[in-house]
Design an enzyme around this catalytic site. Structure first.
Site, mmCIF file in Angstrom:
data_model
loop_
_atom_site.group_PDB
_atom_site.id
_atom_site.type_symbol
_atom_site.label_atom_id
_atom_site.label_comp_id
_atom_site.label_asym_id
_atom_site.label_seq_id
_atom_site.Cartn_x
_atom_site.Cartn_y
_atom_site.Cartn_z
ATOM 1 N N LYS A 10 0.836 -1.198 0.000
ATOM 2 C CA LYS A 10 0.000 0.000 0.000
ATOM 3 C C LYS A 10 0.877 1.256 0.000
ATOM 4 O O LYS A 10 2.086 1.189 0.268
ATOM 5 C CB LYS A 10 -0.923 -0.035 1.215
ATOM 6 C CG LYS A 10 -1.961 -1.179 1.211
ATOM 7 C CD LYS A 10 -2.829 -1.060 2.473
ATOM 8 C CE LYS A 10 -3.883 -2.131 2.587
ATOM 9 N NZ LYS A 10 -4.690 -1.944 3.833
ATOM 10 N N TYR A 50 -12.422 -2.275 -2.052
ATOM 11 C CA TYR A 50 -12.919 -2.277 -0.676
ATOM 12 C C TYR A 50 -14.440 -2.226 -0.597
ATOM 13 O O TYR A 50 -14.994 -1.743 0.399
ATOM 14 C CB TYR A 50 -12.295 -1.109 0.097
ATOM 15 C CG TYR A 50 -10.875 -1.400 0.558
ATOM 16 C CD1 TYR A 50 -10.544 -2.621 1.140
ATOM 17 C CD2 TYR A 50 -9.873 -0.444 0.434
ATOM 18 C CE1 TYR A 50 -9.246 -2.891 1.564
ATOM 19 C CE2 TYR A 50 -8.567 -0.710 0.860
ATOM 20 C CZ TYR A 50 -8.275 -1.929 1.430
ATOM 21 O OH TYR A 50 -6.995 -2.197 1.858
ATOM 22 N N ASN A 122 -1.586 -0.112 7.285
ATOM 23 C CA ASN A 122 -0.926 -1.371 7.634
ATOM 24 C C ASN A 122 -0.051 -1.956 6.532
ATOM 25 O O ASN A 122 0.217 -3.150 6.500
ATOM 26 C CB ASN A 122 -1.963 -2.383 8.152
ATOM 27 C CG ASN A 122 -3.167 -2.475 7.231
ATOM 28 O OD1 ASN A 122 -3.090 -2.061 6.078
ATOM 29 N ND2 ASN A 122 -4.260 -3.011 7.717
ATOM 30 N N GLU A 136 -10.339 -10.291 -6.436
ATOM 31 C CA GLU A 136 -9.326 -9.235 -6.384
ATOM 32 C C GLU A 136 -8.301 -9.377 -7.516
ATOM 33 O O GLU A 136 -7.901 -8.378 -8.126
ATOM 34 C CB GLU A 136 -8.613 -9.273 -5.031
ATOM 35 C CG GLU A 136 -9.528 -8.904 -3.876
ATOM 36 C CD GLU A 136 -8.865 -9.065 -2.519
ATOM 37 O OE1 GLU A 136 -9.460 -8.636 -1.530
ATOM 38 O OE2 GLU A 136 -7.744 -9.632 -2.439
#
Ligand code: IDP
Ligand code: MG
Length: 167
Positions: A10, A50, A122, A136
């Protein structure tokens, strides 16, 4: 079970220059990388990724996080890892969603934090089950970007598609 899983480094992981460390940790799993790319994250892609969290109080901030708006890094490193129990192996190495609760030696335990706006930063995303992994992987990659034939695909002739080519 031999299976694929989607892994994202991320924007906070990229900004903190953690890519090398995280890839080294992931190599402990002995899984194979079968796809990898730097991906720009549009709002549409972030919301689809998401979609199971729509309605949560932190959703808008989470979308901004994945799009890189909190870190001035408008990209993620997207990868597909593949091998025996890939999903569980990567999740274990990643650690719990909440970095405060994550095992301190897991990736999220080592590198995650909770922002003052309450988003769990995270560093890494990892699929949680086969259904989620398939959804995904298909969201982030096209069949030809993956070294293996993970899921059924078909040939399609696409006309009138506008895309950028080298000038
Ligand atoms: P996961 O990433 O461990 O699979 P999910 O529940 O799918 O966890 O949530 C996706 C992401 O949303 C998390 O990685 C984290 O960045 C953020 N997130 C999840 N739950 C919370 C929360 O309760 N507060 C703030 N951020 C959260
Ligand atoms: Mg999840």
């Amino acid at each position: 079970m031999i299976q694929p899983t989607l892994v994202l480094i991320k924007p906070d992981g990229l900004k903190k220059s953690l890519t090398g460390n995280i890839l080294t940790r992931l190599s402990e799993t002995k899984l194979e990388i079968v796809a990898a790319k730097m991906a720009k994250v549009t709002k549409d892609l972030a919301v689809k990724h998401y979609e199971h969290l729509k309605g949560k109080p932190f959703f808008d901030e989470l979308i901004r996080y994945l799009m890189g708006e909190l870190h001035d890094r408008k990209k993620v490193l997207a990868m597909v890892y593949w091998g025996e129990d890939a999903i569980q192996k990567v999740r274990e190495l990643a650690g719990a969603t909440n970095p405060e609760e994550a095992n301190p030696v897991s990736i999220r335990g080592q590198y995650g934090r909770i922002t003052t706006k309450g988003v769990y930063e995270n560093a890494i995303h990892a699929s949680t089950n086969d259904i989620e992994a398939e959804r995904e992987i298909k969201l982030w990659f096209e069949p030809d970007e993956i070294i293996l034939d993970l899921y059924p695909s078909k040939k399609a002739t696409i006309t009138s598609v506008e895309k950028r080519v080298w000038a």
